[in-house]
Design a protein around this motif. Structure first.
Motif, PDB file in Angstrom:
ATOM      1  N   GLU A  90       0.760  -1.136   0.190  1.00  0.00           N
ATOM      2  CA  GLU A  90       0.016  -0.032  -0.003  1.00  0.00           C
ATOM      3  C   GLU A  90       0.804   1.137   0.031  1.00  0.00           C
ATOM      4  O   GLU A  90       1.702   1.364   0.842  1.00  0.00           O
ATOM      5  CB  GLU A  90      -1.103  -0.013   1.143  1.00  0.00           C
ATOM      6  CG  GLU A  90      -1.789   1.370   1.199  1.00  0.00           C
ATOM      7  CD  GLU A  90      -2.868   1.337   2.225  1.00  0.00           C
ATOM      8  OE1 GLU A  90      -3.548   1.862   2.337  1.00  0.00           O
ATOM      9  OE2 GLU A  90      -2.863   0.169   3.034  1.00  0.00           O
ATOM     10  N   VAL A  91       0.614   2.296  -0.827  1.00  0.00           N
ATOM     11  CA  VAL A  91       1.100   3.557  -0.702  1.00  0.00           C
ATOM     12  C   VAL A  91      -0.067   4.730  -0.394  1.00  0.00           C
ATOM     13  O   VAL A  91      -0.781   5.000  -1.283  1.00  0.00           O
ATOM     14  CB  VAL A  91       1.686   3.901  -2.172  1.00  0.00           C
ATOM     15  CG1 VAL A  91       2.086   5.180  -2.174  1.00  0.00           C
ATOM     16  CG2 VAL A  91       2.602   2.816  -2.897  1.00  0.00           C
ATOM     17  N   PRO A  92      -0.121   4.686   1.189  1.00  0.00           N
ATOM     18  CA  PRO A  92      -1.176   5.404   1.518  1.00  0.00           C
ATOM     19  C   PRO A  92      -1.545   6.799   1.019  1.00  0.00           C
ATOM     20  O   PRO A  92      -2.757   7.160   0.902  1.00  0.00           O
ATOM     21  CB  PRO A  92      -1.350   5.351   3.213  1.00  0.00           C
ATOM     22  CG  PRO A  92      -0.240   4.264   3.371  1.00  0.00           C
ATOM     23  CD  PRO A  92       0.677   4.231   2.078  1.00  0.00           C
ATOM     24  N   GLU A  93      -0.438   7.466   0.757  1.00  0.00           N
ATOM     25  CA  GLU A  93      -0.375   8.966   0.437  1.00  0.00           C
ATOM     26  C   GLU A  93      -1.058   9.068  -0.916  1.00  0.00           C
ATOM     27  O   GLU A  93      -1.500  10.106  -1.474  1.00  0.00           O
ATOM     28  CB  GLU A  93       0.717   9.577   0.701  1.00  0.00           C
ATOM     29  CG  GLU A  93       2.012   9.287  -0.283  1.00  0.00           C
ATOM     30  CD  GLU A  93       2.715   7.882   0.358  1.00  0.00           C
ATOM     31  OE1 GLU A  93       3.627   7.515  -0.332  1.00  0.00           O
ATOM     32  OE2 GLU A  93       2.376   7.715   1.425  1.00  0.00           O
ATOM     33  N   GLN A  94      -1.071   7.965  -1.915  1.00  0.00           N
ATOM     34  CA  GLN A  94      -1.632   8.072  -2.954  1.00  0.00           C
ATOM     35  C   GLN A  94      -2.915   7.381  -3.425  1.00  0.00           C
ATOM     36  O   GLN A  94      -3.344   7.117  -4.480  1.00  0.00           O
ATOM     37  CB  GLN A  94      -0.331   7.443  -4.123  1.00  0.00           C
ATOM     38  CG  GLN A  94       0.737   8.337  -4.140  1.00  0.00           C
ATOM     39  CD  GLN A  94       1.779   7.628  -5.251  1.00  0.00           C
ATOM     40  OE1 GLN A  94       1.694   6.766  -5.680  1.00  0.00           O
ATOM     41  NE2 GLN A  94       2.986   8.269  -5.289  1.00  0.00           N
ATOM     42  N   GLU A  95      -3.422   6.581  -2.294  1.00  0.00           N
ATOM     43  CA  GLU A  95      -4.273   5.743  -2.255  1.00  0.00           C
ATOM     44  C   GLU A  95      -4.298   4.698  -3.585  1.00  0.00           C
ATOM     45  O   GLU A  95      -5.184   4.508  -4.303  1.00  0.00           O
ATOM     46  CB  GLU A  95      -5.862   6.532  -2.342  1.00  0.00           C
ATOM     47  CG  GLU A  95      -6.735   5.535  -1.975  1.00  0.00           C
ATOM     48  CD  GLU A  95      -8.257   6.151  -2.117  1.00  0.00           C
ATOM     49  OE1 GLU A  95      -9.212   5.208  -2.247  1.00  0.00           O
ATOM     50  OE2 GLU A  95      -8.427   7.442  -2.067  1.00  0.00           O
ATOM     51  N   ARG A  96      -3.099   4.061  -3.479  1.00  0.00           N
ATOM     52  CA  ARG A  96      -2.720   3.372  -4.492  1.00  0.00           C
ATOM     53  C   ARG A  96      -2.012   2.085  -3.818  1.00  0.00           C
ATOM     54  O   ARG A  96      -1.323   2.117  -2.876  1.00  0.00           O
ATOM     55  CB  ARG A  96      -1.742   4.142  -5.269  1.00  0.00           C
ATOM     56  CG  ARG A  96      -0.996   3.289  -6.446  1.00  0.00           C
ATOM     57  CD  ARG A  96      -0.073   4.409  -7.030  1.00  0.00           C
ATOM     58  NE  ARG A  96       0.915   3.431  -7.791  1.00  0.00           N
ATOM     59  CZ  ARG A  96       1.205   3.876  -9.076  1.00  0.00           C
ATOM     60  NH1 ARG A  96       0.567   4.818  -9.619  1.00  0.00           N
ATOM     61  NH2 ARG A  96       2.129   3.064  -9.804  1.00  0.00           N
ATOM     62  N   TRP A  97      -2.082   0.889  -4.532  1.00  0.00           N
ATOM     63  CA  TRP A  97      -1.518  -0.368  -4.101  1.00  0.00           C
ATOM     64  C   TRP A  97      -0.664  -1.003  -5.446  1.00  0.00           C
ATOM     65  O   TRP A  97      -1.076  -0.710  -6.397  1.00  0.00           O
ATOM     66  CB  TRP A  97      -2.438  -1.443  -3.787  1.00  0.00           C
ATOM     67  CG  TRP A  97      -3.169  -1.119  -2.438  1.00  0.00           C
ATOM     68  CD1 TRP A  97      -2.974  -1.718  -1.337  1.00  0.00           C
ATOM     69  CD2 TRP A  97      -4.286  -0.356  -2.246  1.00  0.00           C
ATOM     70  NE1 TRP A  97      -3.921  -1.027  -0.221  1.00  0.00           N
ATOM     71  CE2 TRP A  97      -4.412  -0.156  -0.928  1.00  0.00           C
ATOM     72  CE3 TRP A  97      -4.807   0.698  -3.172  1.00  0.00           C
ATOM     73  CZ2 TRP A  97      -5.797   0.621  -0.493  1.00  0.00           C
ATOM     74  CZ3 TRP A  97      -5.973   1.519  -2.692  1.00  0.00           C
ATOM     75  CH2 TRP A  97      -6.417   1.349  -1.238  1.00  0.00           C
ATOM     76  N   THR A  98       0.712  -1.376  -5.128  1.00  0.00           N
ATOM     77  CA  THR A  98       1.449  -2.168  -6.118  1.00  0.00           C
ATOM     78  C   THR A  98       1.960  -3.335  -5.863  1.00  0.00           C
ATOM     79  O   THR A  98       2.012  -3.640  -4.651  1.00  0.00           O
ATOM     80  CB  THR A  98       2.845  -1.070  -6.414  1.00  0.00           C
ATOM     81  OG1 THR A  98       3.443  -1.084  -5.127  1.00  0.00           O
ATOM     82  CG2 THR A  98       2.433   0.332  -6.707  1.00  0.00           C
ATOM     83  N   HIS A  99       2.272  -3.976  -6.874  1.00  0.00           N
ATOM     84  CA  HIS A  99       2.874  -5.469  -6.768  1.00  0.00           C
ATOM     85  C   HIS A  99       3.841  -5.806  -7.737  1.00  0.00           C
ATOM     86  O   HIS A  99       3.698  -5.398  -8.949  1.00  0.00           O
ATOM     87  CB  HIS A  99       1.648  -6.635  -6.728  1.00  0.00           C
ATOM     88  CG  HIS A  99       2.025  -7.767  -6.467  1.00  0.00           C
ATOM     89  ND1 HIS A  99       3.203  -8.306  -6.525  1.00  0.00           N
ATOM     90  CD2 HIS A  99       1.179  -9.025  -6.146  1.00  0.00           C
ATOM     91  CE1 HIS A  99       3.241  -9.500  -6.130  1.00  0.00           C
ATOM     92  NE2 HIS A  99       2.044 -10.148  -5.962  1.00  0.00           N
ATOM     93  N   ALA A 100       5.016  -6.293  -7.460  1.00  0.00           N
ATOM     94  CA  ALA A 100       6.172  -6.739  -8.393  1.00  0.00           C
ATOM     95  C   ALA A 100       5.658  -7.570  -9.470  1.00  0.00           C
ATOM     96  O   ALA A 100       4.999  -8.599  -9.237  1.00  0.00           O
ATOM     97  CB  ALA A 100       7.246  -6.820  -7.921  1.00  0.00           C
ATOM     98  N   CYS A 101       5.818  -7.433 -10.670  1.00  0.00           N
ATOM     99  CA  CYS A 101       5.614  -8.236 -11.724  1.00  0.00           C
ATOM    100  C   CYS A 101       7.035  -9.157 -11.995  1.00  0.00           C
ATOM    101  O   CYS A 101       7.976  -8.584 -11.768  1.00  0.00           O
ATOM    102  CB  CYS A 101       5.215  -7.643 -12.971  1.00  0.00           C
ATOM    103  SG  CYS A 101       5.124  -8.773 -14.780  1.00  0.00           S
TER     104      CYS A 101
END
Length: 139
Positions: A90-101
């Motif tokens: 989670e990247v809270p300040e951007q309201e975004r979630w990421t996952h490595a490919c």
């Protein structure tokens, strides 16, 4: 096997609105077309698939379940895998979630994407797509 090949309607060559009579007639046509005397290289699995399609479409309960299952399959690219949102960073300040490919790129999904019902997420570097599993919590 692709998505269309496992569809009972496609196997029998009928529309989704086909009547029981139309389905039975299409079943007999499909069996005749796949019969080893008519099509010497026909495989018994072809006939088995036709029979199974008829069993599903001739039974109202099975047909309704088949239709329901087909609606849940997302259109478009097939996901390489299903990943829970819990596995994303989670990247809270951007309201975004990421996952490595695996290619070195990443998948990213935002709160707005989820509010819009988005589940298929493409990699930023390659053509791979994943299905992100999550449930929206109502306020």
């Amino acid at each position: 096997m692709n998505h269309d090949e496992d569809d009972c309607y496609t196997l029998l060559g009928v529309q989704r609105s086909a009547s029981a009579k139309d389905i039975k007639a299409a079943y007999h046509r499909a069996l005749l077309a796949a019969h080893p005397d008519k099509k010497p290289h026909s495989k018994s699995k072809d006939i088995h698939a036709i029979q199974q399609a008829y069993r599903v479409l001739s039974d109202p309960v099975r047909r309704a379940q088949h239709d329901s299952d087909r609606q849940r399959i997302p259109a478009g690219p097939r996901p390489a895998q299903v990943i829970s949102l819990a596995e994303f960073d989670e990247v809270p300040e951007q309201e975004r979630w990421t996952h490595a490919c695996r290619c070195g790129g990443s998948y990213a999904i935002t709160g707005a994407d989820m509010d819009g019902g988005m589940h298929l997420v493409p990699c930023t570097s390659c053509s791979e797509v994943v299905w992100v599993g999550y449930e929206l919590v109502k306020d």
